[in-house]
Design an enzyme around this catalytic site. Structure first.
Site, PDB file in Angstrom:
ATOM      1  N   GLU A 204       0.797  -1.229   0.000  1.00 18.05           N
ATOM      2  CA  GLU A 204       0.000   0.000   0.000  1.00 18.05           C
ATOM      3  C   GLU A 204       0.829   1.278   0.000  1.00 18.05           C
ATOM      4  OE1 GLU A 204      -2.975   0.083   3.034  1.00 18.05           O
ATOM      5  OE2 GLU A 204      -3.908  -1.760   2.372  1.00 18.05           O
ATOM      6  N   GLU A 385      -5.659  -8.671   1.085  1.00 17.67           N
ATOM      7  CA  GLU A 385      -6.280  -8.187   2.328  1.00 17.67           C
ATOM      8  C   GLU A 385      -7.752  -7.919   2.073  1.00 17.67           C
ATOM      9  OE1 GLU A 385      -4.486  -4.909   4.412  1.00 17.67           O
ATOM     10  OE2 GLU A 385      -2.462  -5.663   4.065  1.00 17.67           O
TER      11      GLU A 385
HETATM   12  C1  GCO Z   1      -3.362  -1.653   5.585  1.00 16.26           C
HETATM   13  C2  GCO Z   1      -2.359  -2.600   6.023  1.00 16.26           C
HETATM   14  C3  GCO Z   1      -2.760  -3.430   7.186  1.00 16.26           C
HETATM   15  C4  GCO Z   1      -3.889  -2.901   8.035  1.00 16.26           C
HETATM   16  C5  GCO Z   1      -5.234  -3.313   7.489  1.00 16.26           C
HETATM   17  C6  GCO Z   1      -6.405  -2.819   8.347  1.00 16.26           C
HETATM   18  O1  GCO Z   1      -3.937  -1.961   4.585  1.00 16.26           O
HETATM   19  O2  GCO Z   1      -3.600  -0.632   6.204  1.00 16.26           O
HETATM   20  O3  GCO Z   1      -1.864  -3.386   4.974  1.00 16.26           O
HETATM   21  O4  GCO Z   1      -1.562  -3.368   7.861  1.00 16.26           O
HETATM   22  O5  GCO Z   1      -3.776  -3.369   9.313  1.00 16.26           O
HETATM   23  O6  GCO Z   1      -5.416  -2.804   6.206  1.00 16.26           O
HETATM   24  O7  GCO Z   1      -6.434  -1.422   8.357  1.00 16.26           O
END
Ligand code: GCO
Length: 478
Positions: A204, A385
């Site tokens: 990200e 994710e």
């Molecule tokens: C993000 C990260 C994760 C977070 C998840 C929840 O996308 O922010 O990759 O580390 O913990 O997304 O916010």
């Protein structure tokens, strides 16, 4: 720069455009049914990679062990007022010491894929130079343990824990950091490359840009729009250099970026909202997708930033060629849509989770997967994710009833299944997250795990969703 004050975020027009282009089931109306319609008995392709994801700083703890250096998140979280309750990742879920038990949990769940990240300051405590063997050894033990249990490792090279020494030298504002990252990646490829079939470069980049440099509520905690978009460029340069570093080793492993993508929809039917939504999409999605997958930054975003901006001045001839070095897969992280108003703000249209920025809109999963395939494919996709936070509690009988998470996951998986049925080459899906963990500025208040962590004792308890997910994996579907 019209995008500075926005926090994160579809109109009937955009949706029907998507539906027309992708053959979306015309029998459902995403305006009234956020799931887009989800039936039962959905089987995924044979060998589908059911998984779960974590990241180093969020679960490992052991902040000062085995030669680990400091990262920007150590500094940030230890600074009073930066995180909820002053929480830090010093101990987190103590995974560094409990990884063998956590591996057994993964096996018991039946996971086929595990996505984790490698901590740069464990490998290079100062962000440069000879790798720390003890750091590499930890990941070797972890990865060997995955193979022994029949779970495929997917490793992220950078999940935000930049060595503090590099931050002191300018961090991602400094072009040199991209080259330091390539050296670190090379060290990791040499140390672990024989046993990891899939790599993700930068997790990200947009969140570093927005949360770290625009809003300042993530490390390093700046509010500097000019710096922010230069950082966007250097993060992507780092991505491209790491792709090239992997190819230079002769490895057959696959590599790609991990992008959090947000379907953006106009909040109303006006031409202004359509225009604003398009630019919003540029900042949220195309600023990373076009560069990496097409070799050019989106002209509308560059124009909005201005010819005098630091990013415009920071792009060196040849950079986009490096950034667009061919990748083998695209990792998509989906959490929420954005609904963009005529003035470029956003509105909330669907119920939110415990995280106020997250609107629960499963059909957005379908839209984003079909859109990247249509606009950038065909390219193998993995969802790395997807999940939601809840204030889960351990009841007296030792169970954690997180029915809301089951509903969320079922609907998002059903939306992913519709995308697969419509031709999207989705290979795997990872729940965020395996374990409750350190949720950045939110500390330990938000619980995102399939597995509950009782922090005082570090006891792990499978939530109801974990039991449910095990059955999904066993049935290869819903
Ligand atoms: C993000 C990260 C994760 C977070 C998840 C929840 O996308 O922010 O990759 O580390 O913990 O997304 O916010």
């Amino acid at each position: 720069m019209s995008m500075l004050t926005r926090r994160r975020l579809l109109s009937r027009a955009a949706l029907s455009a998507t539906a027309g282009a992708t053959g979306c089931d015309a029998g459902t109306d995403p305006d009234t049914d956020p799931t887009g319609g989800s039936g039962g008995n959905l089987r995924f392709p044979t060998g589908f990679g059911w998984g779960a994801a974590t990241s180093a700083y969020q679960i490992e703890g052991a902040a000062k062990e085995d030669g680990r250096g400091e990262s920007v998140w150590d500094t940030f979280s230890r600074t009073p007022g930066r995180t909820r309750n002053g929480d830090t990742g010093d101990v987190a879920a103590d995974h560094y010491h409990r990884y063998a038990d956590d591996l057994d949990l993964m096996r018991d769940l039946g996971l086929r894929s595990y996505r984790f990240s490698i901590s740069w300051p464990r490998i290079q405590p100062d962000g440069t130079g000879t790798p720390n063997q003890r750091g590499l050894d930890f990941y070797r033990r972890l990865v060997d343990g995955l193979h022994e249990r029949g779970i495929s490792p997917m490793a992220t090279l950078f999940h935000w824990d930049l060595p503090q020494t590099l931050q002191d030298a300018g961090g991602w504002e400094n072009r040199d950091t991209a080259y330091r990252f390539a050296e670190y990646a090379e060290a990791v490829f040499h140390g672990l490359g024989d046993r990891i079939p899939a790599w993700l470069t930068i997790n990200e980049p947009k969140t570093v840009v927005q949360n770290g440099y625009l809003y300042g509520h993530h490390a390093p905690g700046f509010q500097d729009p000019q710096a922010a978009y230069l950082v966007a460029h250097h993060l992507q340069l780092a991505h491209g250099l790491a792709v090239r570093a992997l190819r230079a080793t002769g490895s057959a492993a696959r590599i790609g970026p991990a992008l959090n993508l947000h379907p953006c929809y106009p909040a109303d039917d006006s031409a202004e909202a359509a225009r604003a939504s398009r630019l919003y999409d540029g900042y949220e999605n195309r600023l990373y997708l076009d560069s990496i997958l097409k070799g050019s930054y989106p002209a509308d975003v560059l124009a909005d930033l201005g010819a005098d901006s630091r990013i415009a001045r920071g792009i060196v001839d040849g950079d986009l060629e490096i950034i667009s070095s061919p990748v083998d897969l695209l990792a998509v992280q989906y959490y929420t849509p954005y609904y963009v108003t005529p003035t470029g703000g956003t509105v909330t249209r669907w119920p939110t989770s415990q995280a106020d920025w997250q609107q629960i809109y499963p059909n957005g999963m379908y839209d984003i997967l079909t859109r990247v395939t249509r606009d950038y494919g065909p390219l193998p996709l993995t969802v790395t994710e997807n999940g939601l936070p809840q204030a889960d509690t351990l009841s007296a009988d030792g169970t954690v009833d997180d029915t809301g998470r089951i509903d969320f996951l079922r609907e998002h998986m059903a939306a992913a299944h519709r995308a697969v049925s419509d031709g999207v080459p989705l290979e795997s899906y990872h729940v965020w997250s395996l374990l409750d963990n350190f949720e950045w500025a939110e500390g330990y208040d938000q619980r995102w795990g399939l597995v509950y962590v009782d922090y005082p004792t570090q006891r792990r308890v499978l939530k109801r969703s974990a039991h449910w997910y095990r059955e999904v994996i066993r049935a290869n579907g819903l």
